[in-house]
Design a protein around this motif. Structure first.
Motif, mmCIF file in Angstrom:
data_model
loop_
_atom_site.group_PDB
_atom_site.id
_atom_site.type_symbol
_atom_site.label_atom_id
_atom_site.label_comp_id
_atom_site.label_asym_id
_atom_site.label_seq_id
_atom_site.Cartn_x
_atom_site.Cartn_y
_atom_site.Cartn_z
ATOM 1 N N LYS A 29 -7.404 -21.208 -6.456
ATOM 2 C CA LYS A 29 -6.237 -20.790 -7.144
ATOM 3 C C LYS A 29 -6.285 -19.094 -7.318
ATOM 4 O O LYS A 29 -5.373 -18.549 -7.262
ATOM 5 N N LEU A 30 -7.405 -18.780 -7.714
ATOM 6 C CA LEU A 30 -7.682 -17.276 -7.866
ATOM 7 C C LEU A 30 -7.304 -16.492 -6.429
ATOM 8 O O LEU A 30 -6.656 -15.519 -6.335
ATOM 9 N N CYS A 35 -4.049 -13.236 -3.305
ATOM 10 C CA CYS A 35 -3.163 -12.941 -1.823
ATOM 11 C C CYS A 35 -1.734 -12.763 -2.270
ATOM 12 O O CYS A 35 -1.179 -11.670 -1.446
ATOM 13 N N PHE A 36 -0.938 -13.494 -2.957
ATOM 14 C CA PHE A 36 0.271 -13.256 -3.187
ATOM 15 C C PHE A 36 0.587 -11.899 -4.003
ATOM 16 O O PHE A 36 1.503 -11.177 -3.489
ATOM 17 N N CYS A 41 2.222 -6.332 -3.721
ATOM 18 C CA CYS A 41 2.037 -4.978 -3.912
ATOM 19 C C CYS A 41 2.382 -3.961 -2.903
ATOM 20 O O CYS A 41 2.866 -2.998 -3.084
ATOM 21 N N LEU A 42 1.636 -4.336 -1.895
ATOM 22 C CA LEU A 42 2.388 -3.603 -0.538
ATOM 23 C C LEU A 42 3.682 -3.499 -0.372
ATOM 24 O O LEU A 42 4.105 -2.311 0.005
ATOM 25 N N PHE A 43 4.484 -4.579 -0.633
ATOM 26 C CA PHE A 43 5.729 -4.397 -0.423
ATOM 27 C C PHE A 43 6.402 -3.664 -1.607
ATOM 28 O O PHE A 43 7.383 -2.941 -1.157
ATOM 29 N N LEU A 281 6.114 -13.061 -12.779
ATOM 30 C CA LEU A 281 7.567 -12.762 -12.858
ATOM 31 C C LEU A 281 7.831 -11.495 -13.125
ATOM 32 O O LEU A 281 8.634 -10.936 -12.423
ATOM 33 N N ALA A 282 6.998 -10.775 -13.893
ATOM 34 C CA ALA A 282 7.255 -9.168 -14.268
ATOM 35 C C ALA A 282 7.173 -8.536 -12.932
ATOM 36 O O ALA A 282 7.606 -7.578 -12.587
ATOM 37 N N LEU A 283 5.892 -8.957 -12.151
ATOM 38 C CA LEU A 283 5.591 -8.134 -10.941
ATOM 39 C C LEU A 283 6.797 -8.438 -9.662
ATOM 40 O O LEU A 283 7.199 -7.445 -9.174
ATOM 41 N N LEU A 284 7.411 -9.511 -9.901
ATOM 42 C CA LEU A 284 8.512 -9.715 -9.057
ATOM 43 C C LEU A 284 9.693 -8.813 -9.239
ATOM 44 O O LEU A 284 10.400 -8.481 -8.205
#
Length: 355
Positions: A29-30, A35-36, A41-43, A281-284
């Motif tokens: 899970k970690l 990975c996601f 972050c790269l995007f 969700l905030a990262l999204l």
């Protein structure tokens, strides 16, 4: 007198708040979350850099609204930095952090949110100044816009540093939060309520402007010369702004509500089980904004595509017909209320980027 615990590591505060930092942050899970998170972050870095570069490169974007839009992209870029720092300082690692390093971790996140929120508030004022005069852009000078941007970041940095400056629970363990073990619950209540109130104010302001523009457009359409699309340009720009605001509110409100419940010491609300999902969700939100810019504004999309095409001579796909035409003026010295749309030759778009 209460004893202060400045010299303690975070494991002391996590144990006092009964927070399990290792739960769901180990093994497969970690790795999936990391990975996601890395991909997003790269995007964020690449896409928001393109937005900023597009505003700098294209003279048609040299207006107050687009400068503020570029600053919003800069806030999203900063959010990406905050999330990268969080990824390497979370989970089981959280308990090994010093108090100052934990303050830095949370301060970066708070600063990025405040920068985005304050920037949206300033954009609301700029939109009110221009739209109420039925103009695409306000008459703010570059000097004033620069000053506004500096004020935005000054406020953001200050709000991110408030807990470090003293509004914390290091000297009163009984007031500590569960989600943020060295944040005072009173600070969480203040911070979340102020942000939620700001959300509500902006929604009301934009709805009022939207209704005003729609009413004025319907009244003036039969008496105004020019194409229908030109007369509807202010409405198109408002839809772009409202989409950005809507995405911001949807992505951040659940997390703020969870923090508010924690500040109110709601022990039966299960805030620990949902905090990670709401953080993602905030990262999204920082991922969505560049997509909204390029989808809603044809000129922004074209400029970003030209910059990408500079790296390749391949044929570009045809544009989708659903994109809204450009909302920028064709001349920087045009201060009238006429809205000019720019036509773009799609067949030569990459060649123009090389010329």
């Amino acid at each position: 007198m209460n004893e202060c615990h400045y010299d303690k590591r975070m494991d002391f505060f996590y144990n006092m708040s009964n927070t399990d930092t290792a739960d769901e942050w180990t093994g497969t899970k970690l790795m999936i979350v990391l990975c996601f998170g890395t991909f997003f972050c790269l995007f964020i870095f690449i896409s928001n850099s393109l937005v900023i570069a597009a505003v700098v490169k294209n003279r048609k974007f040299h207006f107050p609204f687009y400068y503020l839009l570029a600053n919003l992209a800069a806030a999203d870029f900063f959010a990406g930095i905050a999330y990268v720092f969080l990824m390497f300082n979370t989970g089981p690692v959280s308990k090994t952090l010093t108090v100052n390093r934990w303050f830095l971790r949370q301060g970066l996140l708070d600063t990025s949110l405040t920068a985005s929120l304050t920037n949206l508030l300033v954009i609301a004022v700029e939109r009110h100044m221009s739209i109420m005069r039925m103009r695409v852009h306000s008459n703010l000078t570059k000097k004033r816009v620069t000053l506004l941007i500096l004020i935005i970041w000054a406020i953001a940095i200050f709000m991110g540093a408030v807990p470090t400056l003293g509004w914390n629970c290091l000297c009163d363990i009984s007031t500590c939060s569960s989600l943020a073990p060295i944040y005072s619950r009173s600070y969480l209540i203040f911070w979340t309520v102020s942000n939620l109130v700001a959300f509500l104010i902006m929604v009301v302001v934009y709805l009022r402007i939207y209704m005003y523009v729609k009413r004025k457009t319907n009244v003036l359409s039969p008496h105004t010369s020019g194409s229908i699309s030109r007369r509807r340009t202010p409405m198109k720009l408002m839809k772009t702004v409202m989409t950005v605001l809507g995405a911001f509110v949807v992505c951040w409100t659940p997390g703020l509500v969870v923090l508010l419940l924690d500040g109110l010491n709601c022990t039966g609300c299960g805030v620990q089980h949902v905090k990670r999902w709401f953080l993602l969700l905030a990262l999204l939100n920082s991922v969505m904004n560049p997509i909204i810019y390029s989808y809603k504004d044809e000129e922004m999309y074209s400029t970003m595509r030209r910059m990408i095409c500079c790296c390749s001579q391949g044929e570009s796909p045809e544009r989708r017909s659903s994109r809204i035409p450009s909302t920028v003026l064709s001349r920087s010295n045009d201060t009238s209320s006429q809205y000019i749309e720019d036509s773009i030759n799609q067949g030569t778009i990459c060649n123009k980027g090389h010329s």
